[in-house]
Design a protein around this motif. Structure first.
Motif, mmCIF file in Angstrom:
data_model
loop_
_atom_site.group_PDB
_atom_site.id
_atom_site.type_symbol
_atom_site.label_atom_id
_atom_site.label_comp_id
_atom_site.label_asym_id
_atom_site.label_seq_id
_atom_site.Cartn_x
_atom_site.Cartn_y
_atom_site.Cartn_z
ATOM 1 N N TRP A 172 4.152 13.298 -8.875
ATOM 2 C CA TRP A 172 5.495 12.915 -9.294
ATOM 3 C C TRP A 172 6.160 12.062 -8.220
ATOM 4 O O TRP A 172 6.807 11.041 -8.528
ATOM 5 N N GLU A 173 5.985 12.452 -6.960
ATOM 6 C CA GLU A 173 6.592 11.689 -5.871
ATOM 7 C C GLU A 173 6.003 10.292 -5.754
ATOM 8 O O GLU A 173 6.735 9.319 -5.513
ATOM 9 N N LEU A 174 4.697 10.155 -5.925
ATOM 10 C CA LEU A 174 4.103 8.814 -5.874
ATOM 11 C C LEU A 174 4.607 7.961 -7.036
ATOM 12 O O LEU A 174 4.790 6.744 -6.896
ATOM 13 N N GLY A 175 4.823 8.609 -8.179
ATOM 14 C CA GLY A 175 5.425 7.880 -9.291
ATOM 15 C C GLY A 175 6.830 7.401 -8.966
ATOM 16 O O GLY A 175 7.212 6.271 -9.301
ATOM 17 N N LEU A 176 7.609 8.247 -8.282
ATOM 18 C CA LEU A 176 8.963 7.857 -7.868
ATOM 19 C C LEU A 176 8.923 6.719 -6.852
ATOM 20 O O LEU A 176 9.769 5.816 -6.879
ATOM 21 N N MET B 289 0.844 -1.190 0.000
ATOM 22 C CA MET B 289 0.000 0.000 0.000
ATOM 23 C C MET B 289 0.882 1.243 0.000
ATOM 24 O O MET B 289 1.863 1.318 0.736
ATOM 25 N N VAL B 290 0.495 2.222 -0.816
ATOM 26 C CA VAL B 290 1.149 3.519 -0.816
ATOM 27 C C VAL B 290 0.173 4.525 -0.213
ATOM 28 O O VAL B 290 -0.988 4.594 -0.635
ATOM 29 N N PHE B 291 0.645 5.289 0.782
ATOM 30 C CA PHE B 291 -0.228 6.202 1.523
ATOM 31 C C PHE B 291 0.255 7.636 1.362
ATOM 32 O O PHE B 291 1.446 7.933 1.466
ATOM 33 N N SER B 292 -0.707 8.545 1.135
ATOM 34 C CA SER B 292 -0.415 9.973 0.959
ATOM 35 C C SER B 292 -1.043 10.763 2.105
ATOM 36 O O SER B 292 -2.249 10.655 2.367
ATOM 37 N N HIS B 293 -0.216 11.574 2.782
ATOM 38 C CA HIS B 293 -0.700 12.314 3.953
ATOM 39 C C HIS B 293 -1.457 13.581 3.552
ATOM 40 O O HIS B 293 -1.397 14.045 2.414
ATOM 41 N N GLY B 294 -2.149 14.166 4.525
ATOM 42 C CA GLY B 294 -2.914 15.382 4.297
ATOM 43 C C GLY B 294 -2.131 16.634 4.637
ATOM 44 O O GLY B 294 -0.947 16.575 4.989
ATOM 45 N N LEU B 295 -2.807 17.779 4.542
ATOM 46 C CA LEU B 295 -2.179 19.051 4.884
ATOM 47 C C LEU B 295 -1.750 19.042 6.349
ATOM 48 O O LEU B 295 -2.508 18.636 7.224
ATOM 49 N N GLY B 296 -0.544 19.512 6.600
ATOM 50 C CA GLY B 296 -0.049 19.561 7.964
ATOM 51 C C GLY B 296 0.393 18.225 8.495
ATOM 52 O O GLY B 296 0.800 18.116 9.652
ATOM 53 N N GLY B 297 0.329 17.186 7.664
ATOM 54 C CA GLY B 297 0.714 15.855 8.109
ATOM 55 C C GLY B 297 2.088 15.458 7.609
ATOM 56 O O GLY B 297 2.741 16.186 6.853
ATOM 57 N N THR B 298 2.544 14.325 8.055
ATOM 58 C CA THR B 298 3.789 13.723 7.582
ATOM 59 C C THR B 298 3.573 12.215 7.551
ATOM 60 O O THR B 298 2.526 11.715 7.967
ATOM 61 N N LEU C 253 -2.692 3.992 12.455
ATOM 62 C CA LEU C 253 -3.444 3.367 11.356
ATOM 63 C C LEU C 253 -2.533 2.506 10.495
ATOM 64 O O LEU C 253 -2.830 1.328 10.236
ATOM 65 N N LEU C 254 -1.424 3.071 10.043
ATOM 66 C CA LEU C 254 -0.553 2.342 9.128
ATOM 67 C C LEU C 254 0.165 1.200 9.830
ATOM 68 O O LEU C 254 0.406 0.146 9.230
ATOM 69 N N GLY C 255 0.486 1.399 11.111
ATOM 70 C CA GLY C 255 1.074 0.305 11.870
ATOM 71 C C GLY C 255 0.094 -0.840 12.054
ATOM 72 O O GLY C 255 0.484 -2.018 12.010
ATOM 73 N N SER C 256 -1.174 -0.516 12.245
ATOM 74 C CA SER C 256 -2.199 -1.559 12.375
ATOM 75 C C SER C 256 -2.342 -2.344 11.081
ATOM 76 O O SER C 256 -2.474 -3.575 11.091
ATOM 77 N N ILE D 265 3.958 1.938 2.464
ATOM 78 C CA ILE D 265 4.948 2.961 2.163
ATOM 79 C C ILE D 265 4.252 4.308 2.296
ATOM 80 O O ILE D 265 3.334 4.637 1.536
ATOM 81 N N ALA D 266 4.643 5.080 3.295
ATOM 82 C CA ALA D 266 4.025 6.377 3.555
ATOM 83 C C ALA D 266 4.929 7.475 3.013
ATOM 84 O O ALA D 266 6.102 7.571 3.385
ATOM 85 N N ALA D 267 4.374 8.288 2.139
ATOM 86 C CA ALA D 267 5.153 9.371 1.532
ATOM 87 C C ALA D 267 5.350 10.521 2.516
ATOM 88 O O ALA D 267 4.497 10.774 3.362
ATOM 89 N N ASP D 268 6.479 11.186 2.392
ATOM 90 C CA ASP D 268 6.689 12.487 3.028
ATOM 91 C C ASP D 268 6.712 13.502 1.885
ATOM 92 O O ASP D 268 7.743 13.671 1.227
ATOM 93 N N HIS D 269 5.588 14.112 1.616
ATOM 94 C CA HIS D 269 5.503 14.998 0.459
ATOM 95 C C HIS D 269 6.308 16.272 0.688
ATOM 96 O O HIS D 269 6.295 16.853 1.779
ATOM 97 N N ARG D 270 6.962 16.720 -0.374
ATOM 98 C CA ARG D 270 7.822 17.895 -0.298
ATOM 99 C C ARG D 270 7.230 19.051 -1.105
ATOM 100 O O ARG D 270 7.930 19.777 -1.792
ATOM 101 N N ASP D 271 5.922 19.189 -0.996
ATOM 102 C CA ASP D 271 5.190 20.216 -1.749
ATOM 103 C C ASP D 271 4.806 21.409 -0.881
ATOM 104 O O ASP D 271 4.063 22.276 -1.307
ATOM 105 N N GLY D 272 5.297 21.424 0.358
ATOM 106 C CA GLY D 272 4.918 22.485 1.274
ATOM 107 C C GLY D 272 3.654 22.183 2.045
ATOM 108 O O GLY D 272 3.097 23.069 2.697
#
Length: 392
Positions: free
Chosen positions: A80-84, A1-10, A17-20, A29-36
């Motif tokens: 782009w990051e999820l593609g990477l 599973m690939v997981f994308s966080h929300g605003l203000g998240g990491t 949740l993901l540990g469960s 695989i949890a992304a750390d988005h670098r989009d601000g």
């Protein structure tokens, strides 16, 4: 599973949740988005180079042309990051070394990725699940549709794709009508940009001919998002078989699973409620954040099971089948197996409300709740993002 966080998240803001999910055999695989959108993230452009900080960008939640452009820019980076990430997963499975990783500074951890060589189920089309929270859920929608509709044939001239891999790319082979999708508090505004609105009128891949319909899609709202009538309507449209309609009609295909746990807030989908239960209860009227996350986990796992993904059984305790004296209701012991109750729409699970796409009753009920409480749901979301940023 690939997981994308929300605003203000990491990536670390969803450890419960993901540990469960991971404890049931799901490699997450949890992304750390670098989009601000994260409180702070780091970018290292080349091996050995000094990391560059990317700080949080404060962008209005109100829809204006300027905001649409800013959110589109963030989505471009996220997609782009999820593609990477997908490319990295394929390399890890093939046993190929990854460059520019933290492991380069920690030789003892170099073997952490190597142990996954030839063990990940990432080569089979549709084998990767895609999940996200809030802005992350919108990112997942944008990703699967961008990949599934690489051609803009029939699109207006205003349509500007944010992510356009070729039809022969590896990610295009991965994302199929059978790809499981889980959406937590889908925030729809980023999907309504003028430049990408056409894509939002296209159905999810699951509705393609031969697809399973909505059986591999689960959308879980917090009660706060349920009360946000406009976003609720748009969420229903987005995951329906014809998002171009103002209101979802009677579906010809199987409908997706849509639920909300009562007395839950937007932050209940993350670790915030677990870490700060008193504040969550006082500020957002949310109760029992641990149970909310258990319900979310159960629903996601059961949708995966029903779509052929092999995951471990949900325990009797998590299914609330164990009595106070340690016995299991119905005389069953140990692992009960398929968690069929969690996707029932008859109230089998207390405080777990099922929603129908074409039922205006829920929208009217949400509007009445919103009015009676005198609160703007968007303000609650903004407060939630601010609180999440502060907590990180």
């Amino acid at each position: 599973m690939v997981f994308s966080h929300g605003l203000g998240g990491t990536k670390n803001a969803y450890s419960h949740l993901l540990g469960s999910l991971s404890s049931h055999g799901v490699v997450v695989i949890a992304a750390d988005h670098r989009d601000g959108s994260a409180p702070l993230s780091l970018v290292r452009r080349a091996p050995g180079s000094k990391p560059r900080p990317v700080e949080y960008r404060s962008i209005s939640h109100r829809q204006t042309p300027e905001v649409e452009t800013a959110r589109d820019d963030q989505l471009k980076i996220r997609l782009w990051e999820l593609g990477l990430i997908h490319e990295a997963l394929l390399k890890i499975d093939r046993g190929e070394p990854l460059m520019n990783t933290l492991a380069e500074k920690s030789p003892e951890s170099m073997g952490d990725l190597a142990m996954f060589s030839s063990t990940l189920d990432v080569q089979t089309p549709g084998s990767i699940s895609w999940s996200g929270h809030s802005f992350g859920a919108a990112t997942v929608i944008q990703l699967v549709k961008s990949v599934f509709y690489p051609s803009s044939k029939g699109a207006p001239s205003s349509y500007k794709p944010l992510f356009h891999p070729s039809a022969s790319s590896q990610i295009a082979h991965q994302i199929t009508p059978t790809s499981p999708i889980s959406l937590l508090d889908l925030w729809c505004m980023p999907l309504l940009s003028k430049s990408t609105r056409w894509l939002n009128t296209q159905p999810l891949p699951c509705y393609a001919p031969g697809g399973p319909g909505g059986r591999n899609v689960v959308a879980i709202l917090s009660e706060a998002f349920f009360k946000w009538g406009n976003n609720l309507d748009q969420t229903k449209r987005t995951i329906s078989e014809d998002p171009s309609l103002d209101k979802p009609s009677v579906q010809k295909h199987a409908a997706p699973y849509v639920f909300y746990p009562v007395s839950s807030a937007h932050l209940s989908q993350s670790d915030f409620g677990i870490l700060f239960p008193w504040l969550t209860r006082k500020a957002f009227k949310a109760e029992d954040p641990a149970r909310t996350l258990r319900l979310n986990t159960r629903a996601i796992l059961e949708v995966m099971r029903r779509n052929g993904v092999e995951v471990a059984d949900t325990s009797a305790i998590d299914m609330e089948e164990e009595t106070a004296d340690g016995r299991v209701r119905g005389g069953q012991v140990g692992q009960v197996g398929q968690d069929w109750k969690i996707l029932q729409k008859d109230g089998s699970v207390v405080g777990w409300v099922a929603l129908e796409l074409g039922d205006s009753k829920h929208t009217d009920e949400a509007a009445n709740k919103e009015t009676s409480q005198g609160a703007d749901p968007m303000e609650a979301v903004v407060q939630g993002e601010v609180s999440k940023t502060t907590s990180n």
